[in-house]
Design an enzyme around this catalytic site. Structure first.
Site, PDB file in Angstrom:
ATOM      1  N   ASP A  69       0.813  -1.211   0.000  1.00  0.00           N
ATOM      2  CA  ASP A  69       0.000   0.000   0.000  1.00  0.00           C
ATOM      3  C   ASP A  69       0.847   1.261   0.000  1.00  0.00           C
ATOM      4  O   ASP A  69       1.967   1.293   0.526  1.00  0.00           O
ATOM      5  CB  ASP A  69      -0.873   0.048   1.268  1.00  0.00           C
ATOM      6  CG  ASP A  69      -2.109  -0.802   1.159  1.00  0.00           C
ATOM      7  OD1 ASP A  69      -2.192  -1.634   0.229  1.00  0.00           O
ATOM      8  OD2 ASP A  69      -3.006  -0.655   2.013  1.00  0.00           O
ATOM      9  N   HIS A 214       3.670  -2.091   3.433  1.00  0.00           N
ATOM     10  CA  HIS A 214       3.833  -0.770   2.827  1.00  0.00           C
ATOM     11  C   HIS A 214       5.268  -0.634   2.333  1.00  0.00           C
ATOM     12  O   HIS A 214       6.202  -0.732   3.142  1.00  0.00           O
ATOM     13  CB  HIS A 214       3.549   0.340   3.847  1.00  0.00           C
ATOM     14  CG  HIS A 214       2.164   0.322   4.423  1.00  0.00           C
ATOM     15  ND1 HIS A 214       1.792  -0.566   5.424  1.00  0.00           N
ATOM     16  CD2 HIS A 214       1.067   1.077   4.140  1.00  0.00           C
ATOM     17  CE1 HIS A 214       0.521  -0.345   5.742  1.00  0.00           C
ATOM     18  NE2 HIS A 214       0.054   0.640   4.982  1.00  0.00           N
TER      19      HIS A 214
END
Length: 258
Positions: A69, A214
């Site tokens: 993400d 992430h």
């Protein structure tokens, strides 16, 4: 926050309750998540072959989807090197402002190397706090930017913090976007300890899982090779989210979560 029957957003107290539990948030707003197995089963029952065709049959193999993400970022090119070396596909939920617009060549590389390019909004605002037109702008602006770079319009999106409701689902449906949540998180936003990130992922990984990481945090990319190697030893097969659902196809507006 949630919508009332009159279409107005409720106040901070409800927002705090929503933050406390994703499960409560989803059940509270009437969103009914679909598991990868259910998506495959539905397609099999209807003999629907319209979904993404993959070399892996996740009804038989122990599949897991690696997702990233809020990128791309400075470490994403190295991450792509690792994925290429280990022949692992991933799904990238890209953030528009200061990411897609800052690293267009990296976005193009993600797409060109066969990874799934998906939408994580333009500015990472909590979509359930926004009015419908604002939700649409957050998503459509990122859609347009990614399509301009890759020539492809994303079909998947991940709402920031996993917060969704009926309004977000309706806008997503209009934009042709299915919502994808997760089953594994290393909370890598709160630590730079790569070994801890690795351990958290490995401890929680199961078949049909979706791993949330992430690629913008310093400890994350260094943890990825160890995560991949160990999960492969355990018999996992890495797939993109569409491959995890195949022969089912992600339906716009629907929410998918293991």
């Amino acid at each position: 926050m949630f919508r009332t029957t009159t279409g107005k957003r409720r106040g901070p107290a409800v927002a705090l309750l929503a933050a406390a539990s994703l499960m409560l948030a989803l059940s509270g707003c009437g969103v009914d998540p679909i598991s990868p197995g259910d998506a495959r089963g539905k397609a099999a029952a209807s003999d629907d072959k319209a979904g993404a065709a993959g070399a892996v049959d996740c009804a038989k193999a122990k599949c897991i989807a690696l997702t990233f993400d809020a990128g791309p970022g400075k470490d994403t090119p190295h991450l792509l090197d690792v994925l290429k070396e280990k022949q692992v596909p991933a799904t990238f939920f890209l953030l528009g402002s200061k990411h897609v617009d800052r690293y267009p060549k990296v976005v193009k590389r993600i797409s060109d190397e066969g990874h799934e390019v998906a939408n994580h909004t333009w500015t990472h605002q909590i979509l359930t706090d926004l009015e419908p037109d604002e939700v649409r702008q957050e998503l459509s602006r990122t859609q347009d930017a990614i399509e301009k770079i890759t020539g492809k319009r994303p079909t998947l999106m991940r709402p920031p913090q996993g917060r969704t409701d009926d309004t977000v689902s309706e806008v997503s449906r209009d934009l042709g976007l299915a919502q994808v949540l997760w089953s594994v998180t290393a909370k890598d936003y709160a630590t730079t300890d790569s070994e801890l990130i690795r351990k958290r992922v490995l401890d929680a990984s199961e078949g049909d899982g979706i791993i949330l990481l992430h690629d913008i945090y310093d400890g994350t990319v260094p943890a990825v090779p160890g995560i991949i190697d160990e999960l492969m030893k355990r018999g996992f097969t890495f797939v993109t989210v569409p491959q995890l659902l195949a022969p089912g196809k992600a339906e716009p507006g629907a929410v998918y979560r293991p």
